[in-house]
Structures are given as C-alpha cells and as structure tokens.
Design a protein around this motif. Structure first.
Motif, short mmCIF file in Angstrom:
data_model
loop_
_atom_site.label_atom_id
_atom_site.label_comp_id
_atom_site.label_asym_id
_atom_site.label_seq_id
_atom_site.Cartn_x
_atom_site.Cartn_y
_atom_site.Cartn_z
N UNK A 132 24.15 19.87 12.88
CA UNK A 132 25.36 19.70 13.69
C UNK A 132 26.63 19.69 12.84
N UNK A 133 26.57 19.13 11.62
CA UNK A 133 27.78 19.06 10.79
C UNK A 133 27.92 20.25 9.85
N UNK A 134 26.89 21.05 9.73
CA UNK A 134 26.89 22.14 8.76
C UNK A 134 28.04 23.13 8.94
N UNK A 135 28.48 23.46 10.16
CA UNK A 135 29.57 24.44 10.31
C UNK A 135 30.91 23.97 9.75
N UNK A 136 31.09 22.67 9.53
CA UNK A 136 32.38 22.16 9.06
C UNK A 136 32.59 22.58 7.59
N UNK A 137 33.55 23.44 7.35
CA UNK A 137 33.84 23.94 6.01
C UNK A 137 35.13 23.34 5.45
N UNK A 138 35.64 22.30 6.05
CA UNK A 138 36.89 21.71 5.59
C UNK A 138 36.66 20.90 4.32
N UNK A 139 37.76 20.61 3.61
CA UNK A 139 37.66 19.88 2.36
C UNK A 139 37.38 20.80 1.19
N UNK A 140 37.35 20.23 -0.01
CA UNK A 140 37.13 21.03 -1.22
C UNK A 140 36.44 20.18 -2.27
N UNK A 141 35.77 20.84 -3.21
CA UNK A 141 35.14 20.12 -4.31
C UNK A 141 36.21 19.53 -5.22
N UNK A 142 35.80 18.59 -6.06
CA UNK A 142 36.75 17.90 -6.95
C UNK A 142 37.17 18.83 -8.07
N UNK A 143 38.27 19.55 -7.86
CA UNK A 143 38.66 20.60 -8.81
C UNK A 143 39.29 20.06 -10.09
N UNK A 144 39.62 18.75 -10.13
CA UNK A 144 40.21 18.19 -11.35
C UNK A 144 39.16 17.87 -12.41
N UNK A 145 37.88 18.02 -12.05
CA UNK A 145 36.79 17.89 -13.02
C UNK A 145 36.06 19.23 -13.01
N UNK A 146 36.20 20.05 -14.03
CA UNK A 146 35.66 21.41 -14.01
C UNK A 146 34.19 21.48 -13.62
N UNK A 147 33.36 20.58 -14.13
CA UNK A 147 31.94 20.64 -13.84
C UNK A 147 31.67 20.40 -12.36
N UNK A 148 32.47 19.52 -11.73
CA UNK A 148 32.30 19.24 -10.30
C UNK A 148 32.90 20.35 -9.45
N UNK A 149 33.93 20.98 -9.96
CA UNK A 149 34.55 22.07 -9.21
C UNK A 149 33.58 23.23 -9.01
N UNK A 150 32.60 23.36 -9.91
CA UNK A 150 31.64 24.45 -9.83
C UNK A 150 30.44 24.13 -8.93
N UNK A 151 30.42 22.94 -8.36
CA UNK A 151 29.29 22.54 -7.52
C UNK A 151 29.18 23.43 -6.29
N UNK A 152 27.96 23.61 -5.81
CA UNK A 152 27.73 24.40 -4.60
C UNK A 152 28.26 23.62 -3.40
N UNK A 153 29.33 24.09 -2.76
CA UNK A 153 29.94 23.32 -1.67
C UNK A 153 29.09 23.26 -0.41
N UNK A 154 28.06 24.09 -0.34
CA UNK A 154 27.24 24.13 0.86
C UNK A 154 26.04 23.19 0.82
N UNK A 155 25.84 22.51 -0.30
CA UNK A 155 24.75 21.53 -0.36
C UNK A 155 24.94 20.48 0.73
N UNK A 156 23.84 20.05 1.31
CA UNK A 156 23.93 19.09 2.41
C UNK A 156 22.60 18.33 2.51
#
Length: 425
Positions: A15-39
């Motif tokens: 039910x929540x999967x279609x929500x694509x709002x928000x962004x990964x933590x781009x101020x930490x390079x390693x976290x910015x590269x995380x797969x945003x679709x993990x759930x």
C-alpha cells in the motif's frame, strides 16, 4: 494454519510502495547511494516471535536509532544522576543537528539530538573507560539488544567522519562547557562508529522488542538493562525521539519511536511488541516517509496508540466464598488478572468495606498472572492489617507470583500451594 500477520505486513508494504516522495540522506555520500526503493517491516513480540516482510534481512547502518540504546547503556553504566547531570530530557523543538543546549550550562536538551547523543556516548562504559573501550561497550550493548553479534560498516564510518563538520562543532561546544572530557574529534569518532553499526529490519524489531519487554531480549531471554532504565528510555523516546516532529508523532501515532537517516524507524509498545520499518527516503525532519506512513497504518489497524486504553477488565476479585466445615470456616478470596494499583485498591477496599467474619482468611493467587511492586506492597499491607485484626492469613500461590511475601511488622502469612490444607467440600 498460516498466520495472517505476514500477509498483513505484505499488504501494508504494498500500500505504501507507490509513495516516491522524500530523498536519501545526500549529505552523507555512502547513504546517498542507498537504494531508495528498499522497503521492509518487522514485528517482534515480547515472547520472541518475529514477523517480517519485504527487505527485512537487508543490512543498513543504524544511525540515530542507536541513540536510545546508547542512552540506556549509559544509564545502566553510570546511573541516572550522572547521566542527567550531563544530558537533559527536554524536547528541543529543533532539528536533530541543531545546537540545542541550555544557555548557562551547555547541557544538551535531550539524548536524541546529536549534541546529546555525543555526550551520551561519552558516558557509556565504566568511569575512566578509554574511547576504544566505550566503542566496544556500545557494540556489545547493541548486540545484546539485537540478540546477535553486530559489526561496524567501515565504509559508512569513513564516509560520515569525513563530512562530520557540524558534529565536530557540537563536540567542541560540549568540551568548552565540560560536558565531555575527551578531545572533540575523539568524541565524534566514537559516536560516528556507534552510528555506523550494521543492522537489519529484523534486528531493529528485536531491539525494540527488548525495550517493550522491560529490557529482556525476547529471543535470548537475557536481561540487557533494567526495567527502570527502559522506562526512562521509552519516556525520552516518546517526547524527543522524532525530533521537531515528536509532538505530531505522539498524537498521531502514539508509539515511542526513534528514526535514523539511513531509513530505519523503530517503535516499542510496552508489554506488547517491538516494531521496525526500513525505507531510505526521508522527509524534512530526517524521518523515513514510508516508514512513518507504515506506523500510522499500524496504529489505525491494530490499535497501537499508547493512549488507546482498553476498557477496564473484570474485577480483580474473581470470587469470595466460604469453605471448610461449619465449625471452622475459611473466607476464601480468589483474585485474578494482572494486579497493579487499581486492581490492588479494589482488593483492599473489599477487605475494608466487607471485612471477613471468619478467623481464617485465604487469598488465592492461582489466577493471577503478575503483581507489580505497588500492588505487592498493597496486598501484603492488607495481609498485615488482617493479621492485626486477629485473622490467620494464608496465600494460595502455586506459581509463586508473589515470592518471599513479608507482611512487615506484626503481620503473619502462610503460603500454600493448594487448598488441601482446608477441609473443602
């Protein structure tokens, strides 16, 4: 039969999967590269059963979710007074990385913001511990909460420490106020290692479940911290765990919670369940967008709001009857349920308003599941006063729910495992 709970978790993830709002933590390079679709989502009951769905075994760094657990370890290691002297417990109303301190003392407002978390890390381990010993203590403690050995992700650590300018400024301020004794760079390095520990969503559910289970790990059965430490930790999570969104969270979701900028989110419902979600896209507060949505659904679907109090249960007094031969009757009071203040008050009131006429009084605890400290004192005080009124008092306690009963000065009680002592019909 297949449990419906995994199916439910799968449905809410869908039910929540279609929500694509928000962004990964781009101020930490390693976290910015995380797969945003993990759930993922996971629940851990207080008796140790874990339900999960989605990417629940995918590893990610714990980040700020480590804060309540490090706080619990510091309270256990140094005591409440020593920790409260350095870190307050007031909501800041500010973002997690703001310089939220008391103007005169420099004491961070709470342990959930970064300034407070850096100070808290310095309070883990015994007095005089070296920085390396504190890091080891934190990793051992987090592992005990998770029920398995956890490790630091060195790539995340190095990515974070290279960009930890704001945390360095916070540590310098803390050092200037003598809140921490370490070199500020050393303090930030230790805190950053704490945040770089790798966990899975299932790990976080077990860790939250340990808080929900009064500090006892539901999987291993081993105590990690005391119930008093858990109460303090959950209280601070409830008021400060979601940063400047804590008030909205507590009214809308109503579960003591903590988020992390890698996308993890935990909640602990005392006496019931530990909850964890994972989704790396964050809102403006630094909290997981889909994770917050999942918790809102859990509250709505499963009645998990802490203030959603169930209706009063049946009376603590299951029955009152007379047993034994006519010339030697016994007044038998059978109690039931979990005895806390309100239930114990009802028992005491019964003795006051309808005092037994028989010389012998038996109180059966066969249907009592637990007695907290307050109810214990009240029941034993009732026993003492019944004794002073001339009664012989017996406790029927086959499961030892009230061990070592001492009614105090002037009181006497005999513990029996059954009613065979009495000549019952």
């Amino acid at each position: 039969m297949r449990s419906p709970i995994p199916d439910y978790l799968t449905d809410v993830l869908r039910a929540v999967e279609p929500d694509q709002s928000g962004a990964t933590a781009d101020y930490i390079p390693e976290l910015a590269q995380a797969d945003p679709d993990r759930l993922a989502a996971a629940l851990c009951t207080v008796d140790g059963h874990v339900y999960s769905a989605g990417d629940a075994t995918a590893a990610f760094s714990i980040q700020s979710i480590s804060k309540p657990f490090a706080y619990a370890l510091a309270l256990a290691d140094r005591g409440f007074d020593a920790v409260l002297e350095k870190v307050s417990v007031e909501p800041s109303g500010n973002a997690f990385n703001e310089m939220s301190v008391e103007p005169e003392t420099g004491r961070p407002l709470n342990p959930m913001i970064n300034a407070g978390a850096i100070a808290t890390h310095s309070l883990t381990g015994p007095l005089g511990a070296t920085p390396d010993e504190r890091v080891a203590r934190v990793i051992d403690g987090l592992s005990a909460f998770a029920g398995r050995r956890l490790e630091i992700d060195e790539s995340v650590y190095h990515s974070e420490i290279r960009h930890a300018y704001r945390n360095r400024s916070l540590a310098n301020m803390l050092r200037a106020y003598d809140i921490i004794a370490d070199d500020p760079l050393v303090a930030v390095a230790g805190y950053t290692r704490q945040c770089s520990v790798l966990v899975t969503t299932e790990d976080l559910a077990v860790m939250a479940g340990t808080l929900a289970n009064r500090g006892v790990n539901p999987l291993t059965g081993r105590p990690v911290v005391s119930a008093e430490v858990v109460r303090q930790t959950l209280s601070v999570m409830a008021t400060c765990g979601m940063y400047d969104g804590a008030g909205d969270w507590m009214t809308r979701v109503g579960v003591p919670a903590k988020s992390g900028v890698a996308g993890g989110l935990i909640g602990a419902l005392p006496g019931q369940v530990g909850i964890a979600t994972f989704s790396p896209r964050l809102d403006r507060h630094g909290n997981s967008v889909r994770g917050a949505d999942l918790f809102t659904r859990f509250t709505a679907d499963m009645g998990m709001h802490l203030m959603e109090v169930p209706p009063a249960g049946p009376s603590a007094i299951r029955s009152r009857r007379i047993i034994g031969p006519a010339d030697d009757e016994v007044a038998l009071f059978s109690l039931q349920g979990d005895l806390r203040f309100a239930a114990a008050e009802r028992v005491v009131r019964e003795f006051q308003e309808n005092p037994p006429e028989q010389s012998r009084v038996a109180i059966s605890l066969r249907r009592v599941f637990s007695i907290d400290a307050v109810a214990r004192r009240m029941v034993l005080e009732a026993v003492r006063r019944l004794t002073l009124d001339g009664h012989d008092v017996y406790l029927i306690d086959p499961d030892t729910v009230l061990p070592d009963p001492d009614p105090g000065t002037g009181g006497r009680v005999q513990v029996l495992h059954d009613l065979e002592t009495f000549d019952t019909p």
